[in-house]
Design a protein around this motif. Structure first.
Motif, PDB file in Angstrom:
ATOM      1  N   UNK A 144      -9.151 -13.138  -2.929  1.00 11.67           N
ATOM      2  CA  UNK A 144      -7.641 -13.643  -3.723  1.00 11.67           C
ATOM      3  C   UNK A 144      -7.170 -12.599  -3.467  1.00 11.67           C
ATOM      4  N   UNK A 145      -5.847 -13.004  -3.074  1.00  9.23           N
ATOM      5  CA  UNK A 145      -4.698 -12.180  -3.147  1.00  9.23           C
ATOM      6  C   UNK A 145      -4.578 -10.751  -1.854  1.00  9.23           C
ATOM      7  N   UNK A 146      -5.530 -10.682  -1.105  1.00  9.02           N
ATOM      8  CA  UNK A 146      -5.614  -9.518  -0.226  1.00  9.02           C
ATOM      9  C   UNK A 146      -5.264  -9.477   1.113  1.00  9.02           C
ATOM     10  N   UNK A 147      -4.530 -10.959   1.243  1.00  9.82           N
ATOM     11  CA  UNK A 147      -3.645 -11.372   2.729  1.00  9.82           C
ATOM     12  C   UNK A 147      -4.923 -11.213   4.021  1.00  9.82           C
ATOM     13  N   UNK A 148      -6.178 -10.918   4.104  1.00  5.72           N
ATOM     14  CA  UNK A 148      -6.920 -11.421   5.131  1.00  5.72           C
ATOM     15  C   UNK A 148      -7.167 -12.440   5.370  1.00  5.72           C
ATOM     16  N   UNK A 149      -8.301 -13.242   6.292  1.00  2.96           N
ATOM     17  CA  UNK A 149      -7.865 -14.768   6.792  1.00  2.96           C
ATOM     18  C   UNK A 149      -8.704 -14.741   6.584  1.00  2.96           C
ATOM     19  N   UNK A 150      -8.375 -15.864   5.757  1.00  4.27           N
ATOM     20  CA  UNK A 150      -9.724 -17.365   5.148  1.00  4.27           C
ATOM     21  C   UNK A 150     -10.802 -18.088   6.080  1.00  4.27           C
ATOM     22  N   UNK A 151     -11.198 -17.238   7.204  1.00  5.22           N
ATOM     23  CA  UNK A 151     -11.471 -18.193   8.622  1.00  5.22           C
ATOM     24  C   UNK A 151     -13.039 -18.503   8.428  1.00  5.22           C
ATOM     25  N   UNK A 152     -13.698 -18.228   7.951  1.00  8.77           N
ATOM     26  CA  UNK A 152     -15.192 -17.862   7.568  1.00  8.77           C
ATOM     27  C   UNK A 152     -15.632 -16.960   8.748  1.00  8.77           C
ATOM     28  N   UNK A 153     -15.230 -15.580   9.006  1.00  8.51           N
ATOM     29  CA  UNK A 153     -16.056 -15.943  10.436  1.00  8.51           C
ATOM     30  C   UNK A 153     -17.265 -15.148  10.127  1.00  8.51           C
ATOM     31  N   UNK A 154     -17.572 -14.084   9.409  1.00  6.00           N
ATOM     32  CA  UNK A 154     -18.991 -14.178   8.881  1.00  6.00           C
ATOM     33  C   UNK A 154     -19.771 -14.820   8.902  1.00  6.00           C
ATOM     34  N   UNK A 155     -20.043 -16.083   8.274  1.00  5.86           N
ATOM     35  CA  UNK A 155     -20.751 -16.850   8.391  1.00  5.86           C
ATOM     36  C   UNK A 155     -20.427 -17.793   9.582  1.00  5.86           C
ATOM     37  N   UNK A 156     -19.645 -18.114   9.903  1.00  8.22           N
ATOM     38  CA  UNK A 156     -19.726 -18.540  10.922  1.00  8.22           C
ATOM     39  C   UNK A 156     -20.519 -17.803  12.160  1.00  8.22           C
ATOM     40  N   UNK A 157     -20.265 -16.510  12.256  1.00 14.16           N
ATOM     41  CA  UNK A 157     -20.870 -15.315  13.031  1.00 14.16           C
ATOM     42  C   UNK A 157     -22.790 -15.869  13.068  1.00 14.16           C
ATOM     43  N   UNK A 158     -22.627 -16.194  11.549  1.00 17.07           N
ATOM     44  CA  UNK A 158     -24.507 -15.940  11.361  1.00 17.07           C
ATOM     45  C   UNK A 158     -24.434 -16.831  11.886  1.00 17.07           C
ATOM     46  N   UNK A 159     -23.780 -18.385  11.958  1.00 18.54           N
ATOM     47  CA  UNK A 159     -24.737 -19.682  12.168  1.00 18.54           C
ATOM     48  C   UNK A 159     -24.295 -20.493  13.349  1.00 18.54           C
ATOM     49  N   UNK A 160     -23.265 -19.149  13.751  1.00 15.21           N
ATOM     50  CA  UNK A 160     -23.739 -19.673  15.585  1.00 15.21           C
ATOM     51  C   UNK A 160     -24.861 -18.787  16.202  1.00 15.21           C
ATOM     52  N   UNK A 161     -25.070 -17.759  16.040  1.00 11.82           N
ATOM     53  CA  UNK A 161     -26.113 -16.221  16.494  1.00 11.82           C
ATOM     54  C   UNK A 161     -27.534 -17.914  16.238  1.00 11.82           C
ATOM     55  N   UNK A 162     -28.065 -17.869  15.010  1.00 13.34           N
ATOM     56  CA  UNK A 162     -29.214 -18.810  14.750  1.00 13.34           C
ATOM     57  C   UNK A 162     -29.184 -20.316  15.180  1.00 13.34           C
ATOM     58  N   UNK A 163     -27.972 -20.548  15.080  1.00  6.44           N
ATOM     59  CA  UNK A 163     -27.752 -22.141  16.274  1.00  6.44           C
ATOM     60  C   UNK A 163     -27.837 -21.590  17.726  1.00  6.44           C
ATOM     61  N   UNK A 164     -27.711 -20.669  18.662  1.00 11.61           N
ATOM     62  CA  UNK A 164     -28.592 -19.623  19.752  1.00 11.61           C
ATOM     63  C   UNK A 164     -29.703 -19.430  19.803  1.00 11.61           C
TER      64      UNK A 164
END
Length: 185
Positions: A144-164
């Motif tokens: 909240x308040x830091x203006x960085x993208x709220x895109x799930x990047x870390x969690x998406x990268x982890x899930x993509x790796x596991x699925x691969x």
């Protein structure tokens, strides 16, 4: 609100079993997802501003990855007596309002949160097809308040790796949020 980071439980840890009620009173167990290629367990709640900050992006992430076969489970372990906004009735309302399409479970005893080493909301845990922990930590760098993208990047990268069939990067950042509201003992 006490700002609290994830405890960063050990990678490779087996997913602790659970059997908890969802917002409709149906019992849901980890074993229900034994065939899933990945399991995402998210400790969330209704009132924490850090969860409110990510709720729309998390709901979308959950839909995206459920379509790929990932089992997504939300768990609230907060003391609902001391924090009535986190009661099962309010959880049902939040599930509908947030657009959560995954089971949202209530851990009244708080034993499941302890078994997962959950410390804050939100706190995310990804397990591979053998239900071994592959990732724990933040959804992304947005707060909240830091203006960085709220895109799930870390969690998406982890899930993509596991699925691969790969291990996610071991460079994993703790989630930060409200502390789990533990019952007075």
């Amino acid at each position: 609100m006490a700002l609290t980071p994830s405890t960063m439980a050990p990678l490779g840890m087996s997913a602790p079993t659970f059997r908890l009620p969802d917002t409709d009173g149906r019992m849901v167990a980890l074993s229900d997802f034994a065939e899933a290629p990945a399991v995402l367990v998210a400790f969330i709640c209704n009132h924490c501003p850090y969860v409110k900050h990510i709720r729309k992006a998390f709901a979308q992430l959950a839909r995206d990855y459920q379509a790929k076969g990932v089992a997504v489970i939300g768990i609230s372990s907060n003391d609902a007596v001391a924090h009535p906004d986190d009661s099962p009735t309010k959880m049902k309302e939040e599930k509908a309002a947030a657009g959560y399409v995954f089971p949202y479970l209530y851990d009244e005893s708080q034993e499941v949160a302890k078994a997962y080493h959950a410390a804050c909301t939100p706190d995310f845990f990804v397990f591979d097809k053998n239900q071994k922990m592959a990732y724990r930590g933040q959804m992304d760098s947005s707060r909240p308040g830091n203006e960085k993208p709220n895109d799930g990047a870390d969690l998406r990268a982890a899930l993509d790796a596991v699925l691969a069939g790969h291990a996610p990067s071991t460079k994993q950042m703790p989630s930060i949020g409200c502390n789990i509201k533990w019952k007075a003992r």
